[in-house]
Design an enzyme around this catalytic site. Structure first.
Site, PDB file in Angstrom:
ATOM      1  N   GLY A 119      -1.995  39.262  56.268  1.00 42.66           N
ATOM      2  CA  GLY A 119      -2.052  39.713  57.655  1.00 42.66           C
ATOM      3  C   GLY A 119      -1.080  40.812  58.036  1.00 42.66           C
ATOM      4  O   GLY A 119      -1.309  41.546  58.982  1.00 42.66           O
TER       5      GLY A 119
ATOM      6  N   GLU B 229       6.370  39.690  58.967  1.00 43.84           N
ATOM      7  CA  GLU B 229       5.249  38.797  59.273  1.00 43.84           C
ATOM      8  C   GLU B 229       4.404  39.389  60.389  1.00 43.84           C
ATOM      9  O   GLU B 229       4.925  40.025  61.305  1.00 43.84           O
ATOM     10  CB  GLU B 229       5.774  37.422  59.714  1.00 43.84           C
ATOM     11  CG  GLU B 229       5.697  36.356  58.640  1.00 43.84           C
ATOM     12  CD  GLU B 229       4.272  35.897  58.319  1.00 43.84           C
ATOM     13  OE1 GLU B 229       3.301  36.650  58.538  1.00 43.84           O
ATOM     14  OE2 GLU B 229       4.130  34.769  57.822  1.00 43.84           O
ATOM     15  N   ASP B 230       3.108  39.164  60.312  1.00 40.70           N
ATOM     16  CA  ASP B 230       2.226  39.577  61.395  1.00 40.70           C
ATOM     17  C   ASP B 230       2.464  38.727  62.635  1.00 40.70           C
ATOM     18  O   ASP B 230       2.581  39.238  63.742  1.00 40.70           O
ATOM     19  CB  ASP B 230       0.753  39.503  60.962  1.00 40.70           C
ATOM     20  CG  ASP B 230       0.391  38.171  60.304  1.00 40.70           C
ATOM     21  OD1 ASP B 230       1.282  37.319  60.093  1.00 40.70           O
ATOM     22  OD2 ASP B 230      -0.790  37.981  59.982  1.00 40.70           O
TER      23      ASP B 230
ATOM     24  N   ASP C 159       3.798  31.509  64.350  1.00 39.84           N
ATOM     25  CA  ASP C 159       3.135  30.534  65.219  1.00 39.84           C
ATOM     26  C   ASP C 159       4.015  29.275  65.256  1.00 39.84           C
ATOM     27  O   ASP C 159       5.023  29.259  65.956  1.00 39.84           O
ATOM     28  CB  ASP C 159       1.729  30.305  64.628  1.00 39.84           C
ATOM     29  CG  ASP C 159       0.828  29.440  65.489  1.00 39.84           C
ATOM     30  OD1 ASP C 159       0.960  29.459  66.709  1.00 39.84           O
ATOM     31  OD2 ASP C 159      -0.034  28.739  64.940  1.00 39.84           O
TER      32      ASP C 159
ATOM     33  N   LYS D   2       4.672  33.374  69.010  1.00 38.00           N
ATOM     34  CA  LYS D   2       4.142  32.427  70.003  1.00 38.00           C
ATOM     35  C   LYS D   2       5.220  31.390  70.307  1.00 38.00           C
ATOM     36  O   LYS D   2       5.298  30.359  69.644  1.00 38.00           O
ATOM     37  CB  LYS D   2       2.908  31.713  69.445  1.00 38.00           C
ATOM     38  CG  LYS D   2       1.682  32.570  69.234  1.00 38.00           C
ATOM     39  CD  LYS D   2       0.533  31.722  68.662  1.00 38.00           C
ATOM     40  CE  LYS D   2      -0.723  32.529  68.475  1.00 38.00           C
ATOM     41  NZ  LYS D   2      -1.770  31.753  67.756  1.00 38.00           N
TER      42      LYS D   2
ATOM     43  N   PHE E 192      -5.499  31.796  70.087  1.00 40.56           N
ATOM     44  CA  PHE E 192      -5.872  32.387  68.804  1.00 40.56           C
ATOM     45  C   PHE E 192      -6.262  33.852  68.992  1.00 40.56           C
ATOM     46  O   PHE E 192      -7.060  34.190  69.860  1.00 40.56           O
ATOM     47  CB  PHE E 192      -7.030  31.620  68.159  1.00 40.56           C
ATOM     48  CG  PHE E 192      -7.286  32.070  66.764  1.00 40.56           C
ATOM     49  CD1 PHE E 192      -6.450  31.663  65.729  1.00 40.56           C
ATOM     50  CD2 PHE E 192      -8.328  32.933  66.477  1.00 40.56           C
ATOM     51  CE1 PHE E 192      -6.661  32.104  64.426  1.00 40.56           C
ATOM     52  CE2 PHE E 192      -8.551  33.384  65.178  1.00 40.56           C
ATOM     53  CZ  PHE E 192      -7.720  32.962  64.159  1.00 40.56           C
TER      54      PHE E 192
ATOM     55  N   ASP F  41      -6.735  37.976  61.180  1.00 40.07           N
ATOM     56  CA  ASP F  41      -8.148  37.678  60.962  1.00 40.07           C
ATOM     57  C   ASP F  41      -8.607  36.352  61.529  1.00 40.07           C
ATOM     58  O   ASP F  41      -7.804  35.448  61.771  1.00 40.07           O
ATOM     59  CB  ASP F  41      -8.439  37.654  59.466  1.00 40.07           C
ATOM     60  CG  ASP F  41      -7.862  36.394  58.808  1.00 40.07           C
ATOM     61  OD1 ASP F  41      -6.637  36.174  58.919  1.00 40.07           O
ATOM     62  OD2 ASP F  41      -8.637  35.614  58.231  1.00 40.07           O
TER      63      ASP F  41
ATOM     64  N   ARG G 277      -9.619  42.066  60.884  1.00 40.42           N
ATOM     65  CA  ARG G 277      -8.352  42.705  60.502  1.00 40.42           C
ATOM     66  C   ARG G 277      -8.350  44.190  60.830  1.00 40.42           C
ATOM     67  O   ARG G 277      -7.308  44.792  61.045  1.00 40.42           O
ATOM     68  CB  ARG G 277      -8.100  42.538  58.996  1.00 40.42           C
ATOM     69  CG  ARG G 277      -7.895  41.109  58.541  1.00 40.42           C
ATOM     70  CD  ARG G 277      -7.330  41.096  57.122  1.00 40.42           C
ATOM     71  NE  ARG G 277      -7.453  39.803  56.463  1.00 40.42           N
ATOM     72  CZ  ARG G 277      -6.595  38.801  56.601  1.00 40.42           C
ATOM     73  NH1 ARG G 277      -5.551  38.941  57.384  1.00 40.42           N
ATOM     74  NH2 ARG G 277      -6.776  37.665  55.969  1.00 40.42           N
TER      75      ARG G 277
HETATM   76  P1  IMP Z   1       2.741  29.326  61.159  1.00 40.36           P
HETATM   77  O1  IMP Z   1       3.120  28.807  59.803  1.00 40.36           O
HETATM   78  O2  IMP Z   1       2.173  28.233  62.046  1.00 40.36           O
HETATM   79  O3  IMP Z   1       3.845  30.065  61.837  1.00 40.36           O
HETATM   80  O4  IMP Z   1       1.507  30.284  60.965  1.00 40.36           O
HETATM   81  C1  IMP Z   1       1.667  31.531  60.454  1.00 40.36           C
HETATM   82  C2  IMP Z   1       0.396  32.112  59.862  1.00 40.36           C
HETATM   83  O5  IMP Z   1      -0.789  31.574  60.448  1.00 40.36           O
HETATM   84  C3  IMP Z   1       0.373  33.582  60.134  1.00 40.36           C
HETATM   85  O6  IMP Z   1       0.988  34.303  59.088  1.00 40.36           O
HETATM   86  C4  IMP Z   1      -1.098  33.879  60.272  1.00 40.36           C
HETATM   87  O7  IMP Z   1      -1.629  34.196  59.012  1.00 40.36           O
HETATM   88  C5  IMP Z   1      -1.690  32.601  60.785  1.00 40.36           C
HETATM   89  N1  IMP Z   1      -1.880  32.630  62.241  1.00 40.36           N
HETATM   90  C6  IMP Z   1      -1.137  32.004  63.195  1.00 40.36           C
HETATM   91  N2  IMP Z   1      -1.612  32.239  64.421  1.00 40.36           N
HETATM   92  C7  IMP Z   1      -2.682  33.048  64.266  1.00 40.36           C
HETATM   93  C8  IMP Z   1      -3.604  33.663  65.187  1.00 40.36           C
HETATM   94  O8  IMP Z   1      -3.566  33.507  66.431  1.00 40.36           O
HETATM   95  N3  IMP Z   1      -4.581  34.445  64.635  1.00 40.36           N
HETATM   96  C9  IMP Z   1      -4.686  34.649  63.299  1.00 40.36           C
HETATM   97  N4  IMP Z   1      -3.847  34.103  62.401  1.00 40.36           N
HETATM   98  C10 IMP Z   1      -2.854  33.305  62.881  1.00 40.36           C
HETATM   99 MG    MG Z   2       0.488  35.861  57.803  1.00 39.89          MG
END
Ligand code: IMP
Ligand code: MG
Length: 178
Positions: free
Chosen positions: A48, A102-103, A106, A134, A155, A162, A168
């Site tokens: 991402g 990081e993109d 979350d 977030k 989301f 994606d 993307r």
């Molecule tokens: P985390 O481990 O919960 O922080 O999630 C991180 C990963 O989940 C990111 O690197 C994204 O690839 C994916 N992700 C989290 N939120 C979104 C979203 O709203 N749209 C798309 N991908 C997301």
């Molecule tokens: Mg990612």
């Protein structure tokens, strides 16, 4: 294009490309302030983050390098939890100033896992730069060093992010509506 359909879902524009670009410039400025004399190594967490990494690096007018990593899709058994292995790092990061790209952060599970794995390799410092954050979803104690934009807990797709592989390529960021 205010609305797009990807597979079974409809998304509506929520952050324009101009705002994203501005946020990325801001991150670059802050990284420069802290690390311009440190020859930092940017580490882009695929997939991402590729677009963010590219745009961010173009804003850096000092010596820096970049490398790309992935988290293996393999997840451990129930006893080991969901520890994904970091793959693709060829550089020796011992003594280096590392900035993880990081993109989106979350819950923060992914980035904390990556930081923990990298710290075992003896870098001078590991920082995190994320295009999007977030805050309502974040469950970790670790401080995120550089944040582009804080967004609601919905989301989103676009600018590298994606939905099941699609979206993307979108220049703006879109939020799911139905
Ligand atoms: P985390 O481990 O919960 O922080 O999630 C991180 C990963 O989940 C990111 O690197 C994204 O690839 C994916 N992700 C989290 N939120 C979104 C979203 O709203 N749209 C798309 N991908 C997301
Ligand atoms: Mg990612």
């Amino acid at each position: 294009m205010m609305r797009v359909q990807l597979l079974d879902k409809v998304f509506e524009i929520s952050i324009t490309e101009a705002r994203i670009v501005n946020a990325i410039k801001n991150i670059a400025k802050n990284i420069a302030k802290d690390l311009r004399d440190k020859d930092p190594l940017l580490i882009c967490v695929l997939n991402g983050s590729f677009m963010f990494a590219s745009d961010l690096m173009k804003e850096m007018s000092f010596n820096c390098e970049i490398s790309f990593v992935k988290l293996s899709s393999y997840e451990g058994t129930h006893t080991t939890g969901k520890v994904k292995q970091l793959i693709g790092l060829n550089e020796d990061i011992k003594g280096r100033y590392v900035v993880l790209l990081e993109d989106i952060v979350d819950t923060g599970t992914t980035i904390v896992n990556v930081v923990d794995q990298l710290k075992k390799l003896g870098p001078a410092d590991v920082r995190v730069a994320t295009m999007l954050f977030k805050p309502e979803a974040y469950t970790q104690d670790m401080k995120i060093d550089y944040i582009g934009l804080e967004i609601p807990n919905d989301f989103i797709v676009g600018y590298g992010l994606d939905y099941n592989g699609y979206g993307r390529n979108l220049r703006n960021i879109y939020t799911v509506v139905e």
